[in-house]
Design an enzyme around this catalytic site. Structure first.
Site, PDB file in Angstrom:
ATOM      1  N   SER A  10     -13.477   8.840   1.676  1.00 50.60           N
ATOM      2  CA  SER A  10     -12.694   9.437   0.599  1.00 50.60           C
ATOM      3  C   SER A  10     -13.621  10.029  -0.450  1.00 50.60           C
ATOM      4  O   SER A  10     -14.416   9.315  -1.073  1.00 50.60           O
ATOM      5  CB  SER A  10     -11.801   8.380  -0.055  1.00 50.60           C
ATOM      6  N   HIS A  35     -11.452  12.633   3.689  1.00 48.61           N
ATOM      7  CA  HIS A  35     -10.183  12.204   3.094  1.00 48.61           C
ATOM      8  C   HIS A  35     -10.122  12.692   1.649  1.00 48.61           C
ATOM      9  O   HIS A  35     -11.035  12.441   0.854  1.00 48.61           O
ATOM     10  CB  HIS A  35     -10.075  10.675   3.136  1.00 48.61           C
ATOM     11  N   ASP A  37      -7.918  12.581  -1.739  1.00 51.90           N
ATOM     12  CA  ASP A  37      -6.856  11.896  -2.473  1.00 51.90           C
ATOM     13  C   ASP A  37      -6.344  12.783  -3.604  1.00 51.90           C
ATOM     14  O   ASP A  37      -7.049  13.031  -4.586  1.00 51.90           O
ATOM     15  CB  ASP A  37      -7.375  10.588  -3.062  1.00 51.90           C
ATOM     16  N   MET A  39      -3.745  13.079  -6.583  1.00 53.03           N
ATOM     17  CA  MET A  39      -2.887  12.264  -7.447  1.00 53.03           C
ATOM     18  C   MET A  39      -2.432  13.104  -8.638  1.00 53.03           C
ATOM     19  O   MET A  39      -3.224  13.863  -9.202  1.00 53.03           O
ATOM     20  CB  MET A  39      -3.651  11.032  -7.944  1.00 53.03           C
ATOM     21  N   HIS A  68      -4.181  13.476   1.347  1.00 53.87           N
ATOM     22  CA  HIS A  68      -3.208  12.421   1.051  1.00 53.87           C
ATOM     23  C   HIS A  68      -2.527  12.754  -0.270  1.00 53.87           C
ATOM     24  O   HIS A  68      -3.133  12.650  -1.337  1.00 53.87           O
ATOM     25  CB  HIS A  68      -3.947  11.078   0.977  1.00 53.87           C
ATOM     26  N   MET A  70      -0.386  11.936  -3.147  1.00 53.00           N
ATOM     27  CA  MET A  70       0.243  10.881  -3.950  1.00 53.00           C
ATOM     28  C   MET A  70       0.872  11.563  -5.160  1.00 53.00           C
ATOM     29  O   MET A  70       0.379  11.472  -6.292  1.00 53.00           O
ATOM     30  CB  MET A  70      -0.806   9.837  -4.348  1.00 53.00           C
ATOM     31  N   MET A 141      -1.161   1.665   3.221  1.00 53.04           N
ATOM     32  CA  MET A 141      -1.989   1.417   2.041  1.00 53.04           C
ATOM     33  C   MET A 141      -2.297  -0.076   1.943  1.00 53.04           C
ATOM     34  O   MET A 141      -1.388  -0.907   1.939  1.00 53.04           O
ATOM     35  CB  MET A 141      -1.285   1.891   0.777  1.00 53.04           C
ATOM     36  N   ASP A 179      -5.947   2.538   4.255  1.00 46.58           N
ATOM     37  CA  ASP A 179      -6.669   3.021   3.082  1.00 46.58           C
ATOM     38  C   ASP A 179      -6.621   1.970   1.978  1.00 46.58           C
ATOM     39  O   ASP A 179      -5.540   1.583   1.534  1.00 46.58           O
ATOM     40  CB  ASP A 179      -6.022   4.319   2.593  1.00 46.58           C
TER      41      ASP A 179
END
Length: 238
Positions: A10, A35, A37, A39, A68, A70, A141, A179
């Site tokens: 990540s 990866h 992330d 957010m 990913h 979120m 998760m 993750d």
């Protein structure tokens, strides 16, 4: 399920002042994915990176970009990340109703990318059942999403095993990703339970030698996988 284990470092834990160097390190070490992330500060209490970073990463590496999301409004934004070059996009079951999940998965796969769904630690694993036969991957998760560096939640391996069970019942075989708090000590239990893709942050990028750390995690996971499947003796003879 039960594919060769791949590591997805990540970049949330990477050095953003030298991101190109860190990407090259994990690429050389044999990472399976990068990866990313994403957010939004609403769905989770943190704000990270977005489309411009994905677009630049696409130019910087040949590794698949595993994005990913979120975020509160994945249906509105998923096309942005697909256009930017995401190879796999994960949406959360908590952010969408069932119709929305099917639409998101359809949009992602229709673009040629892999579609995945994720569940937070407190969400029943059964929430993925409606789309388990439609997705390429299920992300479990093992920490509460929002921040890197958290400790692995005990019992997450049982949730991985439950995904395996549910997928078999549905006649499906999605990859299973985990993750949160994954390193040499925790990778074996989730790999033995059925996890195929392990997201690692600080365990790789905060290590003195990220490449060696990545390989150590993968080796520990593969050995546990082989033992769980009864393949240890066969591998020892090869």
């Amino acid at each position: 399920m039960f594919e060769p284990v791949k590591i997805a470092p990540s970049i949330l834990s990477a050095d953003f002042m030298d991101l190109g160097r860190d990407i090259a390190l994990i690429e050389e070490a044999g990472a399976g994915y990068v990866h990313v992330d994403v957010m939004d500060g609403h769905f989770v209490p943190n704000l990270t990176m977005g489309v411009p970073v994905v677009r630049q990463l696409k130019k910087a590496t040949s590794l698949p970009l595993d994005v990913h999301l979120m975020i509160d409004n994945p249906l509105e934004q998923v096309s942005w990340f697909l256009d930017a070059g995401a190879d796999s996009v994960t949406v959360h079951v908590e952010a969408l109703d069932e119709a929305g999940l099917f639409r998101a998965v359809s949009d992602i796969r229709g673009s040629g990318a892999r579609a995945a769904v994720s569940v937070k630690p407190a969400t029943p694993i059964e929430a993925v059942v409606p789309v388990i036969g439609e997705v390429d991957m299920v992300l479990v998760m093992s920490v509460e999403p929002g921040f890197s560096g958290q400790s692995f939640i005990e019992g997450s391996d049982a949730r991985v095993a439950r995904v395996v069970e549910l997928a078999r019942m549905a006649g499906a075989s999605p990859l299973i990703q985990v993750d949160g708090g994954i390193g040499v000590a925790t990778a074996p239990c989730v790999a033995a339970a059925g996890a195929d893709v392990l997201v690692c942050g600080n365990a790789v990028f905060a290590a003195k030698d990220p490449g060696a750390a990545l390989e150590a995690i993968r080796t520990a996971a593969e050995e546990a996988r082989a033992a769980a499947l009864g393949l240890s003796d066969i591998l020892d003879e090869v």
